[in-house]
Design an enzyme around this catalytic site. Structure first.
Site, mmCIF file in Angstrom:
data_model
loop_
_atom_site.group_PDB
_atom_site.id
_atom_site.type_symbol
_atom_site.label_atom_id
_atom_site.label_comp_id
_atom_site.label_asym_id
_atom_site.label_seq_id
_atom_site.Cartn_x
_atom_site.Cartn_y
_atom_site.Cartn_z
ATOM 1 N N GLU A 69 115.038 144.581 110.728
ATOM 2 C CA GLU A 69 116.345 145.195 110.582
ATOM 3 C C GLU A 69 116.402 146.137 109.376
ATOM 4 O OE1 GLU A 69 119.206 142.170 111.047
ATOM 5 O OE2 GLU A 69 120.700 143.520 111.877
ATOM 6 N N THR A 285 108.761 93.585 81.272
ATOM 7 C CA THR A 285 108.476 92.551 82.250
ATOM 8 C C THR A 285 108.740 91.175 81.643
ATOM 9 O OG1 THR A 285 106.775 91.618 83.651
ATOM 10 C CG2 THR A 285 106.012 92.613 81.616
ATOM 11 N N GLY A 288 113.958 89.078 81.994
ATOM 12 C CA GLY A 288 115.049 88.418 82.716
ATOM 13 C C GLY A 288 115.826 89.330 83.643
ATOM 14 N N LEU A 291 116.401 87.729 86.937
ATOM 15 C CA LEU A 291 117.400 86.670 86.751
ATOM 16 C C LEU A 291 118.813 87.260 86.805
ATOM 17 C CD1 LEU A 291 118.357 83.839 86.102
ATOM 18 C CD2 LEU A 291 117.772 84.233 83.706
ATOM 19 N N GLU A 313 109.141 94.498 94.086
ATOM 20 C CA GLU A 313 108.081 93.991 93.217
ATOM 21 C C GLU A 313 107.624 92.591 93.609
ATOM 22 O OE1 GLU A 313 109.482 94.437 89.196
ATOM 23 O OE2 GLU A 313 108.549 96.412 89.067
ATOM 24 N N TRP A 326 116.159 78.521 89.067
ATOM 25 C CA TRP A 326 117.334 78.693 88.207
ATOM 26 C C TRP A 326 118.564 78.008 88.803
ATOM 27 C CZ3 TRP A 326 115.418 84.250 88.628
ATOM 28 C CH2 TRP A 326 114.427 84.489 87.668
ATOM 29 N N ARG A 446 114.728 86.732 72.993
ATOM 30 C CA ARG A 446 115.266 87.763 73.883
ATOM 31 C C ARG A 446 116.645 88.214 73.411
ATOM 32 N NH1 ARG A 446 112.995 84.091 77.796
ATOM 33 N NH2 ARG A 446 111.495 85.119 79.190
ATOM 34 N N ARG A 454 130.991 102.746 81.237
ATOM 35 C CA ARG A 454 131.873 103.885 81.481
ATOM 36 C C ARG A 454 133.282 103.405 81.838
ATOM 37 N NH1 ARG A 454 129.337 107.984 85.514
ATOM 38 N NH2 ARG A 454 128.123 108.623 83.724
ATOM 39 N N LYS A 460 129.505 95.601 71.431
ATOM 40 C CA LYS A 460 128.434 96.463 70.930
ATOM 41 C C LYS A 460 127.279 95.651 70.328
ATOM 42 C CE LYS A 460 131.139 100.238 71.445
ATOM 43 N NZ LYS A 460 132.365 99.618 71.925
#
Lengths: 506, 97
Positions: A69, A285, A288, A291, A313, A326, A446, A454, A460
Site C-alpha cells: 500500500e 528455608t 516457617g 507453617l 516445593e 503441627w 526466629r 497497605r 513495627k
C-alpha cells in the site's frame, strides 16, 4: 509431564511491543503467520512496522517489510517520529523492503492466461536470504486484492506465501482491512487462509472519544489473554498495549478483614489480612513459611471458608505430614470440601501454562483464599520479565475474584537477604511478612516482622517466635538487638535480648 | 516496422513457464520481420531483476522498447490479446484467425 509439554508446544516470539506480549502470553506464535486485522486508521501499518523495529532494537532480529500500500519512502518518513531509523537499518542490512506498492504512473496490467504470484514470493525469499530475516511483515493484503481481478487465485497464492514463510522459519505478521469494527474478521475472506492466529485492532468512537483497543482473537494451540485491551500510540515508542492487570491493581481494596489463622499475626497486622489482598511471606528455608501457609489454610477452614494451596516445593504427602505434625488435619479439611491441595513441579510446564491451569483450578474450586508455596520456585522456569508478568497476571486474577492470596518466597541465604521474587513483586503485594533467622548468643532464633500492611497500621516490632507441635507461637519483640533483618544481629551492651528489663520500656 | 524488445520473466521450468515461453515464440513469429529482440529471464536465477522491475505475478511479459515500458501477465495464451495490450503490430495474416 507429557501433558505439560503438549500444552506449551507452540513457542512464542516476543514482539517487543510494550504490553502486547503480556496479553499474548509471551508474544506471537513462533514461525507462524498472524493476521492483524483492523479498520482504516487502526494502526495496522504501525503494528507491522513495530514488529520489525522492536525485533531489530530489542532482539537483534532482522526483518523484511513487504508493502502493498504505502511506498517505502512514506513508511520511512512516517516512522521517524517513533525514533526508528529505517534508512540506517536498511544500510546495515537489518531491514529490507519488498516494494509491492502501486507507484504513480502504474497502469492496470492486463492478464492474459494463467498466472500466479511467483515473482512476489521469489522477491520475498530473496529478501529473507539477503539479511537472514527472522521476522516478516506484509502490509496490507487488501491492496493486492484490488490489483488483481481473481480473488480466489490471490487467496490461494497468499496461502502459498504463508506456507513458504513457515518453511523459511520466520515469524510473520500479515495485516488486512476490516469494513466494520465488529463483524467479519477481514475483507476478501483473508481469514480463510490465515485463520490460525488472529489479532484485531480497533479504533472505536465511544462516548465522543476515540478508543483504540487490541484483541488477540485466537492463537491456535497457544494461550493468550481474552478480550479487548486498551492501546495507545506514543511518540517515540509506537504502539503500547495496556494490560488490564496493571490497572486492576490500583483498584480500591476491600476493608473486610480475615484471619491469618494465628491470632498474634492478626494483631501484628492491625486486625488480620484484608479479604482481597495479596500477602507475601518471605524467609529462608526452614523459617516457617509453610507453617504460616498451613495456619492460613486452617484458619480459613475454621471460618468455614474454602481454601486452596498450590505447592511447588513439597509433595502432597509431605504437606499433609507437616500439617499433622503441627496438629492440623488437612485430610479432614479436604473431606469436608474446605481444602484443595494442588501439588506440581514447576518444570512440568511453562509459566503461562501454570498460570492458565492455576486460573482454571481457582475458577473450578472457587476458594475464598489461595496460598502459593512457594512463588520463588517458579522463578527458575522463566525469565525475570516473564516471571513478573506472571505474578502481575496471577495477582490481578486473584484480586479480581475478591479472595486473599498468600505467597511465600524463599530467600537464597539463611541470614537476611532478599530473593529475586521479592525484588520484583514487593510493589504488587499489599502486605509483606518477613521471617528471619537471628543468631543470638550462639543460638538460632526466629524473628518475624510485618514490613508492609497497605491501608492499615501494623506492629513495627521484630518479634521472636517459636515452632512446636501446636504450630507457631509468637512472643515478645527482640530488644537490644539490631541488624536482624540484615542478617547481622548485634546486641547492645549489658542487656539480654527479650529479657524482662527490656519490657519495662513498653 | 518498429523493432521490439521483449522480456519474459518466468519462475523456473514449470509447465506454466514452458507454456509462456512457447507462446512468446509464437508471438515473435506472429510479429515476423527482422531485428526484434526477446529474452527469457528466470527469476529464481536472477531475483534481483524481479526486484528491479517490481514484479508480483509470473509469467510477466514486458515490452521494454520502443516507447514506454508496458507489461502483461499470464501465460500469453491469446497472441492477439497480448499484441493489443502491448501495442504490438502483427504481420499481415495474423490476428484474424
Amino acid at each position: 509431564m507429557d501433558q505439560g509439554k503438549q500444552i506449551s508446544s507452540v513457542a512464542k516470539v516476543p514482539t517487543g511491543i510494550t504490553g502486547f506480549d503480556a496479553i499474548a502470553n509471551g508474544g506471537l506464535p513462533a514461525l507462524r503467520t498472524t493476521l492483524v486485522a483492523g479498520t482504516a486508521g487502526s494502526a495496522k501499518t504501525l503494528f507491522a512496522c513495530q514488529f520489525l523495529a522492536e525485533g531489530i532494537l530489542q532482539f537483534g532480529e532482522t526483518g523484511v517489510f513487504v508493502t502493498f500500500e504505502e511506498s517505502p519512502t512514506d513508511i520511512r518518513r512516517n516512522t521517524l517520529g517513533f525514533n526508528w531509523d529505517i534508512e540506517t537499518w536498511e544500510a546495515e542490512g537489518k531491514w529490507v523492503f519488498v516494494d509491492a506498492s502501486i507507484q504513480h504512473g502504474d497502469q492496470e496490467i492486463a492478464a492474459i492466461g494463467h498466472y500466479d504470484l511467483g515473482a512476489l514470493l521469489a522477491r520475498i525469499e530473496h529478501a529473507i536470504n539477503r539479511v537472514d530475516a527472522k521476522r516478516v511483515s506484509l502490509d496490507s493484503l487488501g491492496a493486492i486484492f484490488s490489483r488483481f481481478h481473481d480473488s480466489n487465485l490471490i487467496r490461494s497464492e497468499l496461502l502459498r506465501i504463508a506456507v513458504t514463510l513457515k518453511r523459511r522459519q520466520v515469524t510473520t505478521v500479515m495485516t488486512a482491512e476490516r469494513n466494520r469494527e465488529y463483524g467479519d474478521i477481514a475483507r476478501y475472506g483473508v481469514e480463510e487462509f490465515v485463520s490460525d492466529n488472529v489479532v484485531i485492532l480497533r479504533n472505536v468512537l465511544e462516548e465522543e472519544k476515540r478508543r483504540r483497543t487490541i484483541e488477540v482473537l485466537k492463537f491456535r494451540g497457544a494461550y493468550h489473554q481474552k478480550g479487548e485491551y486498551p492501546l495507545t500510540i506514543l511518540p517515540g515508542q509506537g504502539v503500547t498495549v495496556i494490560p488490564l492487570s496493571a490497572i486492576e491493581l490500583r483498584q480500591r481494596s476491600s476493608e473486610v478483614r480475615i484471619s491469618s489463622g494465628v491470632e498474634q499475626i492478626d494483631d501484628m497486622c492491625g486486625g488480620g489480612f484484608f479479604r482481597d489482598s495479596i500477602i507475601l511471606v518471605s524467609g529462608a528455608t526452614g523459617t516457617g513459611k509453610t507453617l504460616i501457609v498451613t495456619h492460613f489454610l486452617s484458619g480459613g477452614a475454621a471460618a468455614d471458608e474454602r481454601c486452596m494451596v498450590f505447592a511447588f516445593e513439597e509433595s502432597r504427602e509431605q504437606l499433609f505430614r507437616n500439617a499433622s505434625g503441627w496438629g492440623i488435619d488437612f485430610a479432614e479439611m479436604e473431606r469436608d470440601g474446605r481444602l484443595m491441595v494442588v501439588c506440581n513441579y514447576p518444570e512440568v510446564m511453562g509459566l503461562e501454562d501454570h498460570l492458565v491451569s492455576m486460573r482454571a483450578a481457582i475458577n473450578t474450586f472457587r476458594p475464598n483464599r489461595v496460598a502459593i508455596d512457594s512463588l520463588s520456585a517458579l522463578e527458575r522456569i522463566s525469565t525475570v520479565r516473564g516471571f513478573r508478568e506472571f505474578v502481575i497476571s496471577l495477582t490481578s486474577f486473584i484480586k479480581h475474584q475478591e479472595i486473599a492470596g498468600l505467597f511465600t518466597s524463599t530467600t537464597p541465604t539463611l541470614l537476611g537477604g532478599t530473593s529475586v521474587t521479592e525484588a520484583h513483586i514487593s510493589t504488587i503485594t499489599d502486605s509483606i511478612i518477613l521471617l528471619r533467622y537471628a543468631e543470638i548468643d550462639g543460638e538460632m532464633r526466629r524473628g518475624m516482622t510485618v514490613l508492609k500492611m497497605r491501608g492499615s497500621s501494623h506492629d513495627k516490632n521484630i518479634r521472636e517466635f517459636t515452632i512446636d507441635q501446636h504450630g507457631m507461637h509468637i512472643g515478645e519483640p527482640f530488644r537490644n538487638v539490631s541488624g536482624i533483618l540484615a542478617g547481622n544481629p548485634t546486641m547492645s551492651a549489658g542487656e539480654e535480648p527479650g529479657s524482662k528489663p527490656a519490657r519495662i520500656l513498653e | 516496422m518498429p523493432k521490439y524488445s521483449l522480456k519474459l520473466y518466468v519462475i523456473g521450468r514449470s509447465p506454466r513457464s514452458q507454456l509462456a515461453i512457447a507462446n512468446l515464440e509464437a508471438l515473435m513469429r506472429a510479429i515476423g520481420g527482422e531485428g526484434h529482440d526477446h529474452e527469457v529471464v528466470d527469476i529464481l536465477e536472477n531475483p534481483e531483476l524481479a526486484e528491479q522491475e517490481r514484479l508480483l505475478a509470473t509469467p510477466t511479459l514486458i515490452k521494454a522498447a520502443p516507447g514506454p515500458s508496458v507489461r502483461v501477465i499470464g501465460d500469453l495464451s491469446d497472441t492477439k490479446a497480448v499484441a493489443e495490450a502491448l501495442g504490438l503490430e502483427l504481420a499481415a495474416g495474423h490476428g484474424r484467425g
